[in-house]
Write an enzyme that holds these catalytic residues in place. Structure first.
Site, PDB file in Angstrom:
ATOM      1  N   HIS A  95     -37.770  59.450   2.157  1.00 44.23           N
ATOM      2  CA  HIS A  95     -36.633  59.110   3.004  1.00 44.23           C
ATOM      3  C   HIS A  95     -35.458  58.674   2.138  1.00 44.23           C
ATOM      4  O   HIS A  95     -35.593  57.747   1.334  1.00 44.23           O
ATOM      5  CB  HIS A  95     -36.998  57.979   3.973  1.00 44.23           C
ATOM      6  CG  HIS A  95     -37.877  58.412   5.095  1.00 44.23           C
ATOM      7  ND1 HIS A  95     -38.124  57.616   6.193  1.00 44.23           N
ATOM      8  CD2 HIS A  95     -38.558  59.556   5.307  1.00 44.23           C
ATOM      9  CE1 HIS A  95     -38.931  58.254   7.038  1.00 44.23           C
ATOM     10  NE2 HIS A  95     -39.213  59.428   6.505  1.00 44.23           N
TER      11      HIS A  95
ATOM     12  N   TYR B 271     -34.011  50.778  12.770  1.00 43.84           N
ATOM     13  CA  TYR B 271     -34.078  49.352  13.067  1.00 43.84           C
ATOM     14  C   TYR B 271     -33.099  49.085  14.206  1.00 43.84           C
ATOM     15  O   TYR B 271     -31.915  49.391  14.087  1.00 43.84           O
ATOM     16  CB  TYR B 271     -33.683  48.523  11.850  1.00 43.84           C
ATOM     17  CG  TYR B 271     -34.680  48.548  10.718  1.00 43.84           C
ATOM     18  CD1 TYR B 271     -35.572  47.493  10.527  1.00 43.84           C
ATOM     19  CD2 TYR B 271     -34.723  49.619   9.820  1.00 43.84           C
ATOM     20  CE1 TYR B 271     -36.485  47.510   9.483  1.00 43.84           C
ATOM     21  CE2 TYR B 271     -35.636  49.645   8.770  1.00 43.84           C
ATOM     22  CZ  TYR B 271     -36.508  48.583   8.607  1.00 43.84           C
ATOM     23  OH  TYR B 271     -37.410  48.603   7.571  1.00 43.84           O
TER      24      TYR B 271
ATOM     25  N   PRO C 245     -42.346  41.537   7.827  1.00 43.52           N
ATOM     26  CA  PRO C 245     -42.410  42.986   7.601  1.00 43.52           C
ATOM     27  C   PRO C 245     -41.075  43.690   7.776  1.00 43.52           C
ATOM     28  O   PRO C 245     -40.982  44.893   7.492  1.00 43.52           O
ATOM     29  CB  PRO C 245     -43.416  43.452   8.664  1.00 43.52           C
ATOM     30  CG  PRO C 245     -43.355  42.407   9.736  1.00 43.52           C
ATOM     31  CD  PRO C 245     -43.087  41.119   9.032  1.00 43.52           C
TER      32      PRO C 245
ATOM     33  N   LYS D 134     -41.458  44.817   2.395  1.00 41.93           N
ATOM     34  CA  LYS D 134     -41.587  44.350   1.015  1.00 41.93           C
ATOM     35  C   LYS D 134     -42.986  43.870   0.630  1.00 41.93           C
ATOM     36  O   LYS D 134     -43.251  43.648  -0.554  1.00 41.93           O
ATOM     37  CB  LYS D 134     -40.601  43.182   0.773  1.00 41.93           C
ATOM     38  CG  LYS D 134     -39.142  43.598   0.837  1.00 41.93           C
ATOM     39  CD  LYS D 134     -38.843  44.691  -0.146  1.00 41.93           C
ATOM     40  CE  LYS D 134     -37.454  45.245   0.005  1.00 41.93           C
ATOM     41  NZ  LYS D 134     -37.283  46.519  -0.705  1.00 41.93           N
TER      42      LYS D 134
ATOM     43  N   TYR E  16     -33.259  47.506  -0.338  1.00 39.07           N
ATOM     44  CA  TYR E  16     -34.248  48.211   0.465  1.00 39.07           C
ATOM     45  C   TYR E  16     -35.105  49.142  -0.392  1.00 39.07           C
ATOM     46  O   TYR E  16     -36.319  49.213  -0.205  1.00 39.07           O
ATOM     47  CB  TYR E  16     -33.547  49.009   1.574  1.00 39.07           C
ATOM     48  CG  TYR E  16     -34.490  49.464   2.657  1.00 39.07           C
ATOM     49  CD1 TYR E  16     -34.781  48.639   3.740  1.00 39.07           C
ATOM     50  CD2 TYR E  16     -35.102  50.715   2.609  1.00 39.07           C
ATOM     51  CE1 TYR E  16     -35.657  49.043   4.745  1.00 39.07           C
ATOM     52  CE2 TYR E  16     -35.964  51.129   3.611  1.00 39.07           C
ATOM     53  CZ  TYR E  16     -36.248  50.286   4.673  1.00 39.07           C
ATOM     54  OH  TYR E  16     -37.123  50.691   5.647  1.00 39.07           O
TER      55      TYR E  16
END
Length: 393
Positions: free
Chosen positions: A76, A204, A296, A300, A388
């Site tokens: 991704h 998200y 979560p 990480k 990220y």
């Protein structure tokens, strides 16, 4: 009389951290024994995270266990945020030069177990009543029972990779360490289903009804989460209610693309942040969830465990190959510096995206401003992307 064994590194826990450490040590010619309280079937079936940073992928490549990951994993290069019906994409690859790979933690575990059992060394499954002794001596010991027989494993070093509730951290005297913790007033209800994902990338979502996340494990298996209260029971959430709630929170643009189906697994998980310092005591070195927990939200947990193992495996290699104790002495401080940065990002993203305050409160206004700035600022998106995909080891 306990049965006596000897190894160079005793590893407590056969999760990804312990297995990856054992695999990397083997490539350096360092012997280890892994003790695991659960059965192999239980460990391989655990449903956990599935987003791997590029650095974690690199470690798995170094360990020689990335063939299936590259064949089946989904790379991704971006991630989407949906806030009050508005969606925007953060170009991870364009802003950071890196990407993430979606590949389930259970698959990582299976790959590492297969490599271990192909000749790397033993895993003692269902090792009961594990105890750590003589941690401040040069000959620490692990005691455990197997099928009613007592065993003792003498080691040069012990790696505590046995998770938040394991014996390793609990063996450190209370006066020798300190915990830092933040509990969040909500949980995540997760559902795993054999249905195609609603999007090619993770979404998200922040909605007045609460947070939601659209994730996946493969092109045919989806993982969704919704924010819920801590006093809710899984029995209160039949499949149809979960799918209806997901469609509401993702909004009319995403809802038509959500394919519903029977749940393979459902669970409610409380969220908290946790760090234990120092991450070493005598000849015991903590790694992964034994030393730290992250929400979560930022994906990480597994990646932090991998970075711990990067530092610890290098330190043990320096000790055995070059008789250099410097990296081992600095392990706790070195690993913790990266842990805190990942904790910060997970904490920030959790507070920014979840429903925490009344709609018209000052705090809710600050949340909206935070996301508005992220949506409009390339600089803010670059910071997001760098965190990220994973900060450098």
């Amino acid at each position: 009389m306990a049965r006596q064994q000897r190894t160079q590194v005793g590893i407590v826990g056969a999760g990804p951290a312990g297995l990856l450490l054992a695999r990397l040590l083997k490539t350096y010619g360092i012997d280890s024994v892994i003790l695991e309280a659960r059965s192999r079937a239980y460990v391989e079936a655990r449903v956990r995270a599935g987003v791997l940073e590029q650095g974690t992928v690199g470690l798995l490549e170094q360990a020689g266990v990335a063939e299936r990951l590259h064949r089946e994993g989904l790379v991704h290069e971006g991630v989407e945020l949906a806030v009050d019906g508005r969606r925007f994409r953060i170009d991870l690859a364009g802003l950071s030069g890196k990407a993430v790979t979606v590949y389930g933690q259970s698959e990582v575990t299976r790959d590492l177990i297969a490599a271990r059992l192909a000749g790397d060394g033993p895993i003692v499954w269902e090792a009961a009543d594990v105890e750590l002794h003589d941690l401040e001596s040069d000959r620490p010991r692990l005691r455990y029972s197997l099928d009613g027989v007592e065993h003792e494993l003498a080691c040069d070093f012990i790696a505590g990779c046995d998770g938040f509730h394991g014996a390793s951290r609990a063996s450190i005297p209370p006066a020798a360490g300190r915990s830092f913790e933040r509990a969040y007033p909500f949980g995540w209800l997760g559902i795993l289903a054999d249905v195609p994902p609603c999007s090619d990338e993770l979404i998200y979502a922040s909605h007045p009804r609460g947070f939601a996340l659209a994730s996946m494990r493969s092109r045919t298996r989806s993982r969704y989460y919704i924010q819920c209260s801590l006093d809710e029971k899984i029995e209160e959430w039949p499949d149809d209610r979960i799918w209806d709630e997901l469609k509401k929170r993702f909004g009319p643009e995403v809802a038509p693309h959500i394919t519903t189906g029977p749940a393979l697994e459902k669970s409610i998980t409380a969220l908290h942040s946790f760090v234990f310092l120092p991450m070493q005591h005598g000849r015991l070195f903590l790694a992964g969830d034994a030393a730290h927990i992250v929400p979560p939200t930022g994906a990480k947990g597994l990646n932090l465990a991998a970075s711990d193992i990067h530092y610890l495996s290098r330190a043990l290699e320096a000790h055995y190959r070059r008789n250099d104790p410097t990296l081992l002495a600095a392990y706790g401080e070195t690993a913790a510096a990266r842990v805190w940065k990942a904790e910060r990002f997970s904490w920030w993203l959790t507070l920014a995206m979840h429903k925490l305050h009344p709609e018209h409160s000052f705090e809710a206004g600050m949340q909206r401003a935070e996301i508005d700035y992220l949506a409009s600022s390339r600089a803010a998106q670059t910071v997001f992307a760098e965190n990220y995909v994973g900060l450098p080891f």
